[in-house]
Design an enzyme around this catalytic site. Sequence first.
Site, PDB file in Angstrom:
ATOM      1  N   HIS A 186       0.847  -1.204   0.000  1.00 37.84           N
ATOM      2  CA  HIS A 186       0.000   0.000   0.000  1.00 37.84           C
ATOM      3  C   HIS A 186       0.880   1.252   0.000  1.00 37.84           C
ATOM      4  CE1 HIS A 186      -3.168   2.741   1.079  1.00 37.84           C
ATOM      5  NE2 HIS A 186      -4.032   1.806   1.399  1.00 37.84           N
ATOM      6  N   GLU A 292      -0.762   0.973  -5.477  1.00 34.46           N
ATOM      7  CA  GLU A 292      -0.624  -0.188  -4.603  1.00 34.46           C
ATOM      8  C   GLU A 292      -0.597  -1.459  -5.444  1.00 34.46           C
ATOM      9  OE1 GLU A 292      -3.951   0.215  -1.868  1.00 34.46           O
ATOM     10  OE2 GLU A 292      -3.883   2.382  -2.108  1.00 34.46           O
TER      11      GLU A 292
HETATM   12  O1  LIG Z   1      -7.812   3.579   6.081  1.00 34.53           O
HETATM   13  P1  LIG Z   1      -7.116   2.323   5.639  1.00 34.53           P
HETATM   14  O2  LIG Z   1      -7.629   1.088   6.318  1.00 34.53           O
HETATM   15  O3  LIG Z   1      -5.619   2.448   5.755  1.00 34.53           O
HETATM   16  O4  LIG Z   1      -7.438   2.151   4.106  1.00 34.53           O
HETATM   17  C1  LIG Z   1      -7.093   3.150   3.195  1.00 34.53           C
HETATM   18  C2  LIG Z   1      -7.584   2.791   1.798  1.00 34.53           C
HETATM   19  O5  LIG Z   1      -6.820   1.716   1.318  1.00 34.53           O
HETATM   20  C3  LIG Z   1      -7.037   1.424  -0.060  1.00 34.53           C
HETATM   21  O6  LIG Z   1      -6.203   0.388  -0.447  1.00 34.53           O
HETATM   22  C4  LIG Z   1      -8.473   1.017  -0.244  1.00 34.53           C
HETATM   23  O7  LIG Z   1      -8.741   0.758  -1.611  1.00 34.53           O
HETATM   24  C5  LIG Z   1      -9.389   2.103   0.273  1.00 34.53           C
HETATM   25  O8  LIG Z   1     -10.737   1.686   0.157  1.00 34.53           O
HETATM   26  C6  LIG Z   1      -9.060   2.443   1.709  1.00 34.53           C
HETATM   27  O9  LIG Z   1      -9.858   3.534   2.138  1.00 34.53           O
END
Ligand SMILES: O=P(O)(O)OC[C@H]1O[C@@H](O)[C@H](O)[C@@H](O)[C@@H]1O
Length: 316
Positions: A186, A292
């Site tokens: 991510h 990502e």
């Molecule tokens: O707030 P988190 O759990 O770190 O997620 C952030 C984002 O991560 C992304 O990978 C998702 O596609 C989104 O939907 C999500 O909002």
Amino acid sequence: MVDRRNKPMALATTPGLPPQPQVNFSHANSRVTAVLPTGESVVILLYGATVISWKNRFGMEKLWLSDAAKLDGSKAVRGGIPLVFPVFGTAPDHAPTSKLPQHGFARNSRWEFLGKSSSESAGPSDTSVKLDFGLSSNTLEDGVKSQWPYTFSIIYSVTLTPESLSTSIVITNDGAEPIDFQVLMHTYLRVNDISQIQVTGLEDSEYVDKVDAAKTKSQSGAVAITGETDRVYTPAKGPSNAVAVAEEGETIFTVVRDNLKDVVVWNPWTEKAAGMGDFEPKDGFKKMICIEAGSVNGWVSLDPGDAFEGAQTISD
Ligand SMILES: O=P(O)(O)OC[C@H]1O[C@@H](O)[C@H](O)[C@@H](O)[C@@H]1O
């Protein structure tokens, strides 16, 4: 303006002076830091094995990290490169992962530092370092084990070279039953101005638009970010195996994937950023884009004894 000081140069050497220093390395305060002889650096928290900084030789940060990110192990890090495993989002209808929190447990678990290795093929000016981290069912917290009772081991490697940062993962099923999982790196990339960003390399893909009722759509042309964006390109396809992020027409990042079929493109924009307590400054969404790399549409099924390997390499 795009800062153009991001291209590597040859390391200056002066005849008669002592050899250049080796990789400068520290493992303290629950984090691992490495600095190459050429000046590039990387910092990884043991919490989540989260890469929280990647700087070029001029000290310019390449990753976006929220000013309010928790770095004390109380919450997944908002920024850098959190690792999503074994579920992307939540999967209430998929029994094996239905009890897990959003994006699984890897980003909230304390990883073990397994060691470092450095290599150079043409002298100090191309020294690179690989840092290995481990997580397994043996070291997981009991609460997590009860939510996901599989026997597994993961080695996650972060490799810094003067030109690139790679993250690679090897997931092994050490148990007696198949394991289904999803995995995603991510990555929050730092940009100067989101309105000037174009993402190419996804032109031939279909994507699931998570901000439009999960409709499947076809990409045409480059991706520009003009509002909340949350898309799963699956499988991610383009003219090459690379996804490129350009700012004012100049490529500032190239992401090459190995055995990671999907790419998520995410930017929370105004309202979503405002709603995240650990997202600061609130207009920080103008300075980041998440590209990502992962395998998140459907499940990877790993038979007993088998291993899955996937990697990304980000160049600037
Ligand atoms: O707030 P988190 O759990 O770190 O997620 C952030 C984002 O991560 C992304 O990978 C998702 O596609 C989104 O939907 C999500 O909002």
